[in-house]
Design a protein around this motif. Structure first.
Motif, PDB file in Angstrom:
ATOM      1  N   ARG A  85      87.096 105.135  24.901  1.00 31.59           N
ATOM      2  CA  ARG A  85      88.399 105.516  25.446  1.00 31.59           C
ATOM      3  C   ARG A  85      89.036 104.318  26.145  1.00 31.59           C
ATOM      4  N   GLU A 140      91.986 103.460  26.591  1.00 30.05           N
ATOM      5  CA  GLU A 140      93.173 103.768  27.397  1.00 30.05           C
ATOM      6  C   GLU A 140      92.779 104.126  28.831  1.00 30.05           C
ATOM      7  N   LEU A 141      91.570 104.689  29.003  1.00 34.28           N
ATOM      8  CA  LEU A 141      91.103 105.016  30.347  1.00 34.28           C
ATOM      9  C   LEU A 141      90.766 103.758  31.133  1.00 34.28           C
ATOM     10  N   THR A 142      90.180 102.784  30.438  1.00 39.69           N
ATOM     11  CA  THR A 142      89.874 101.510  31.083  1.00 39.69           C
ATOM     12  C   THR A 142      91.157 100.810  31.515  1.00 39.69           C
ATOM     13  N   ILE A 143      92.142 100.798  30.634  1.00 40.32           N
ATOM     14  CA  ILE A 143      93.427 100.165  30.961  1.00 40.32           C
ATOM     15  C   ILE A 143      94.056 100.824  32.183  1.00 40.32           C
ATOM     16  N   ALA A 144      94.069 102.147  32.208  1.00 33.83           N
ATOM     17  CA  ALA A 144      94.659 102.869  33.341  1.00 33.83           C
ATOM     18  C   ALA A 144      93.892 102.592  34.628  1.00 33.83           C
ATOM     19  N   GLU A 172      94.614  98.996  35.804  1.00 31.48           N
ATOM     20  CA  GLU A 172      95.985  98.953  36.327  1.00 31.48           C
ATOM     21  C   GLU A 172      96.042  99.552  37.727  1.00 31.48           C
ATOM     22  N   GLN A 178      94.710  95.407  26.687  1.00 30.33           N
ATOM     23  CA  GLN A 178      96.011  95.819  26.153  1.00 30.33           C
ATOM     24  C   GLN A 178      96.276  95.185  24.793  1.00 30.33           C
ATOM     25  N   VAL A 182      94.064  96.914  22.125  1.00 25.97           N
ATOM     26  CA  VAL A 182      94.569  98.230  21.745  1.00 25.97           C
ATOM     27  C   VAL A 182      95.818  98.076  20.882  1.00 25.97           C
ATOM     28  N   THR A 188      96.192  99.390  17.061  1.00 28.71           N
ATOM     29  CA  THR A 188      97.257 100.327  16.695  1.00 28.71           C
ATOM     30  C   THR A 188      98.107  99.800  15.559  1.00 28.71           C
TER      31      THR A 188
END
Length: 247
Positions: free
Chosen positions: A162, A164-168, A171, A237, A240, A244
């Motif tokens: 996941r 996106e969880l690491t990025i959030a 941040e 980022q 990802v 994508t």
């Protein structure tokens, strides 16, 4: 992970809702009367590991590495029905307790709330980096990966699957500045190093300037860690975005 001697009754502290107070008291009681508030007198605890397995040596005293492991054992001995209470207490007291306990919080919540677990993990890791980087003994840096591993394999799998969880999470750490807002002493991390170990073996007392970087240099450490966090965020980022685009 085993500590034969531990001066804390975490179960009583948890029952009273006083985990933060108990941990802070354990780490500062000797400082109240000391001229040097960062003076430390480490001791050594030797724990047999079983037949033909040798023994483990742990530095303890004033919330050293061995003390946090002993407290972790007591946390993990709590019955399953108290998991939510333990997790809530660990999060509430995150600024007063050594960041080591954020890895246990990540482990406890990895299945029920993976986003929160990743947040706790990266907050714990960034604060551990900051604590270890302020130690004069460079061998204390090894505590970063050693402590992070206590979060467990399930957290590692969530991070890997996941992004996106690491990025959030990164941040959030950057935006809030929370990597540097802990008031816990870095001693728990510095005592992982060889200097503290040999001081314990030789029954020596360490003054603050023998184990902890002078405070005037802390801002430069913060800058390095902030840059490291930003570099990792950018890398994630970009990865990802590339994945994508290739879909």
């Amino acid at each position: 992970m085993l500590i034969a001697q531990n001066r804390f009754s975490l179960n009583r502290l948890l029952m009273a809702g006083l985990l933060a107070t108990g941990l802070v008291a354990g780490g500062t009681s000797a400082q109240d009367v000391a001229v040097d508030s960062n003076q430390r007198s480490p001791e050594l605890v030797v724990v047999p590991l079983g037949e033909d397995e040798g023994e483990a040596h742990f530095v303890v005293g004033q919330m050293a590495w061995g003390d946090v492991l002993g407290l972790l054992n007591q946390l993990q001995d709590q019955p399953p029905e108290r998991t939510i209470e333990v997790a809530q207490t660990l999060w509430t007291s995150r600024d007063e307790n050594p960041p080591f306990f954020l890895f246990e919080l990540a482990r406890l919540t990895a299945e029920s709330d993976p986003a929160f677990a990743v947040q706790a993990y990266f907050l714990g890791r960034s604060r551990t980096m900051y604590d270890a980087a302020r130690c004069l003994d460079s061998t204390a840096l090894d505590v970063i990966n050693e402590a992070s591993a206590y979060a467990g394999e399930e957290v590692v799998q969530v991070i890997a699957s996941r992004p996106e969880l690491t990025i959030a999470a990164i941040e959030q750490v950057i935006d809030s500045g929370s990597a540097f807002s802990s008031v816990a002493s870095p001693w728990w991390a510095c005592s992982f190093g060889t200097n503290a170990y040999f001081a314990a073996v030789n029954e020596q007392t360490l003054s603050g300037d023998e184990w902890l970087m002078v405070q005037s240099r802390w801002p430069s450490v913060q800058q390095r860690i902030s840059a490291n966090l930003q570099n990792n965020l950018t890398m994630m980022q970009d990865a990802v975005a590339a994945a994508t685009a290739s879909e």
